[in-house]
Design an enzyme around this catalytic site. Structure first.
Site, PDB file in Angstrom:
ATOM      1  N   ASN A  89       0.860  -1.181   0.000  1.00  0.00           N
ATOM      2  CA  ASN A  89       0.000   0.000   0.000  1.00  0.00           C
ATOM      3  C   ASN A  89       0.896   1.231   0.000  1.00  0.00           C
ATOM      4  O   ASN A  89       1.798   1.346   0.836  1.00  0.00           O
ATOM      5  CB  ASN A  89      -0.907   0.009   1.227  1.00  0.00           C
ATOM      6  CG  ASN A  89      -1.880  -1.159   1.233  1.00  0.00           C
ATOM      7  OD1 ASN A  89      -2.381  -1.553   0.186  1.00  0.00           O
ATOM      8  ND2 ASN A  89      -2.137  -1.718   2.400  1.00  0.00           N
ATOM      9  N   GLY A  95      -4.453   3.003   1.514  1.00  0.00           N
ATOM     10  CA  GLY A  95      -4.543   2.184   2.723  1.00  0.00           C
ATOM     11  C   GLY A  95      -3.270   2.088   3.523  1.00  0.00           C
ATOM     12  O   GLY A  95      -3.216   1.336   4.499  1.00  0.00           O
ATOM     13  N   GLN A  96      -2.220   2.839   3.148  1.00  0.00           N
ATOM     14  CA  GLN A  96      -0.992   2.772   3.959  1.00  0.00           C
ATOM     15  C   GLN A  96      -1.226   3.488   5.290  1.00  0.00           C
ATOM     16  O   GLN A  96      -1.682   4.647   5.311  1.00  0.00           O
ATOM     17  CB  GLN A  96       0.196   3.415   3.221  1.00  0.00           C
ATOM     18  CG  GLN A  96       1.511   3.227   3.977  1.00  0.00           C
ATOM     19  CD  GLN A  96       2.735   3.734   3.219  1.00  0.00           C
ATOM     20  OE1 GLN A  96       2.620   4.353   2.158  1.00  0.00           O
ATOM     21  NE2 GLN A  96       3.902   3.482   3.782  1.00  0.00           N
ATOM     22  N   SER A  97      -0.935   2.804   6.375  1.00  0.00           N
ATOM     23  CA  SER A  97      -1.121   3.403   7.700  1.00  0.00           C
ATOM     24  C   SER A  97       0.182   3.484   8.479  1.00  0.00           C
ATOM     25  O   SER A  97       0.290   4.267   9.419  1.00  0.00           O
ATOM     26  CB  SER A  97      -2.162   2.619   8.500  1.00  0.00           C
ATOM     27  OG  SER A  97      -1.746   1.285   8.684  1.00  0.00           O
ATOM     28  N   HIS A 102       6.644  -1.639   3.542  1.00  0.00           N
ATOM     29  CA  HIS A 102       6.460  -3.046   3.935  1.00  0.00           C
ATOM     30  C   HIS A 102       5.654  -3.770   2.869  1.00  0.00           C
ATOM     31  O   HIS A 102       4.795  -3.185   2.214  1.00  0.00           O
ATOM     32  CB  HIS A 102       5.779  -3.165   5.300  1.00  0.00           C
ATOM     33  CG  HIS A 102       4.524  -2.359   5.432  1.00  0.00           C
ATOM     34  ND1 HIS A 102       4.546  -0.999   5.682  1.00  0.00           N
ATOM     35  CD2 HIS A 102       3.217  -2.698   5.353  1.00  0.00           C
ATOM     36  CE1 HIS A 102       3.313  -0.547   5.742  1.00  0.00           C
ATOM     37  NE2 HIS A 102       2.475  -1.556   5.537  1.00  0.00           N
TER      38      HIS A 102
HETATM   39  P1  5GP Z   1      -0.500  -0.623   5.956  1.00  0.00           P
HETATM   40  O1  5GP Z   1      -1.887  -0.252   6.390  1.00  0.00           O
HETATM   41  O2  5GP Z   1       0.462   0.523   6.230  1.00  0.00           O
HETATM   42  O3  5GP Z   1      -0.379  -1.147   4.558  1.00  0.00           O
HETATM   43  O4  5GP Z   1      -0.073  -1.840   6.872  1.00  0.00           O
HETATM   44  C1  5GP Z   1       0.341  -1.659   8.194  1.00  0.00           C
HETATM   45  C2  5GP Z   1       0.081  -2.962   8.889  1.00  0.00           C
HETATM   46  O5  5GP Z   1       0.768  -2.942  10.126  1.00  0.00           O
HETATM   47  C3  5GP Z   1      -1.396  -3.196   9.219  1.00  0.00           C
HETATM   48  O6  5GP Z   1      -1.828  -4.385   8.562  1.00  0.00           O
HETATM   49  C4  5GP Z   1      -1.420  -3.318  10.734  1.00  0.00           C
HETATM   50  O7  5GP Z   1      -2.302  -4.307  11.194  1.00  0.00           O
HETATM   51  C5  5GP Z   1       0.021  -3.651  11.053  1.00  0.00           C
HETATM   52  N1  5GP Z   1       0.454  -3.181  12.369  1.00  0.00           N
HETATM   53  C6  5GP Z   1       0.186  -1.966  12.933  1.00  0.00           C
HETATM   54  N2  5GP Z   1       0.777  -1.878  14.135  1.00  0.00           N
HETATM   55  C7  5GP Z   1       1.421  -3.059  14.336  1.00  0.00           C
HETATM   56  C8  5GP Z   1       2.229  -3.555  15.424  1.00  0.00           C
HETATM   57  O8  5GP Z   1       2.488  -2.906  16.428  1.00  0.00           O
HETATM   58  N3  5GP Z   1       2.727  -4.828  15.271  1.00  0.00           N
HETATM   59  C9  5GP Z   1       2.480  -5.576  14.155  1.00  0.00           C
HETATM   60  N4  5GP Z   1       3.024  -6.811  14.135  1.00  0.00           N
HETATM   61  N5  5GP Z   1       1.734  -5.133  13.126  1.00  0.00           N
HETATM   62  C10 5GP Z   1       1.224  -3.880  13.213  1.00  0.00           C
END
Ligand code: 5GP
Ligand code: ZN
Length: 116
Positions: A89, A95-97, A102
């Site tokens: 993402n 949807g990047q959070s 990653h």
């Molecule tokens: P994004 O939304 O940026 O593509 O993905 C970020 C991911 O990181 C999400 O799927 C979320 O569940 C995961 N995530 C957020 N905080 C943590 C954490 O503290 N530990 C782990 N293992 N995953 C996390």
């Protein structure tokens, strides 16, 4: 290159715990804390790169490495027959959070296309 305010830099540094399944000198892979499939792994470079948009020419080999590690951990988790989805993402609108690059590896259920 790490950012003290970045959650994934803190996981890479061992300051925040994660359920790691693979580590080498360039990246780590660990289980997503909020899994969207029976297997949901994140492959994360040790260096802080905010997003795919911020990856430079010097990062090309690293990007390939992240994908190859993704395939390796997916297979180690038993996804070789069922297949798996690989997602990056980029930007909040997609949807990047967590703003540390990653690769998501998702598997163990069926997926639809196009994604939501
Ligand atoms: P994004 O939304 O940026 O593509 O993905 C970020 C991911 O990181 C999400 O799927 C979320 O569940 C995961 N995530 C957020 N905080 C943590 C954490 O503290 N530990 C782990 N293992 N995953 C996390
Ligand atoms: Zn970071």
């Amino acid at each position: 290159m790490s950012d003290q305010n970045c959650l994934f830099c803190r996981i890479v540094a061992g300051e925040v715990s994660a359920d790691s399944v693979f580590q080498d000198e360039r990246c780590i892979a660990f289980r997503d804390a909020n899994p969207q499939a029976p297997v949901h792994l994140l492959v994360v470079p040790r260096d802080h790169i905010e997003s795919l948009d911020d990856a430079a020419q010097k990062d090309e080999a690293l990007l390939g490495h992240l994908l190859r590690v993704g395939a390796r951990v997916a297979n180690e988790q038993g996804l070789f027959e069922s297949g798996y989805r690989t997602t990056i993402n980029t930007g909040a609108g997609a949807g990047q959070s967590v703003f540390h690059l990653h690769v998501h590896i998702l598997g163990g259920r069926s997926f639809t296309w196009p994604p939501g």
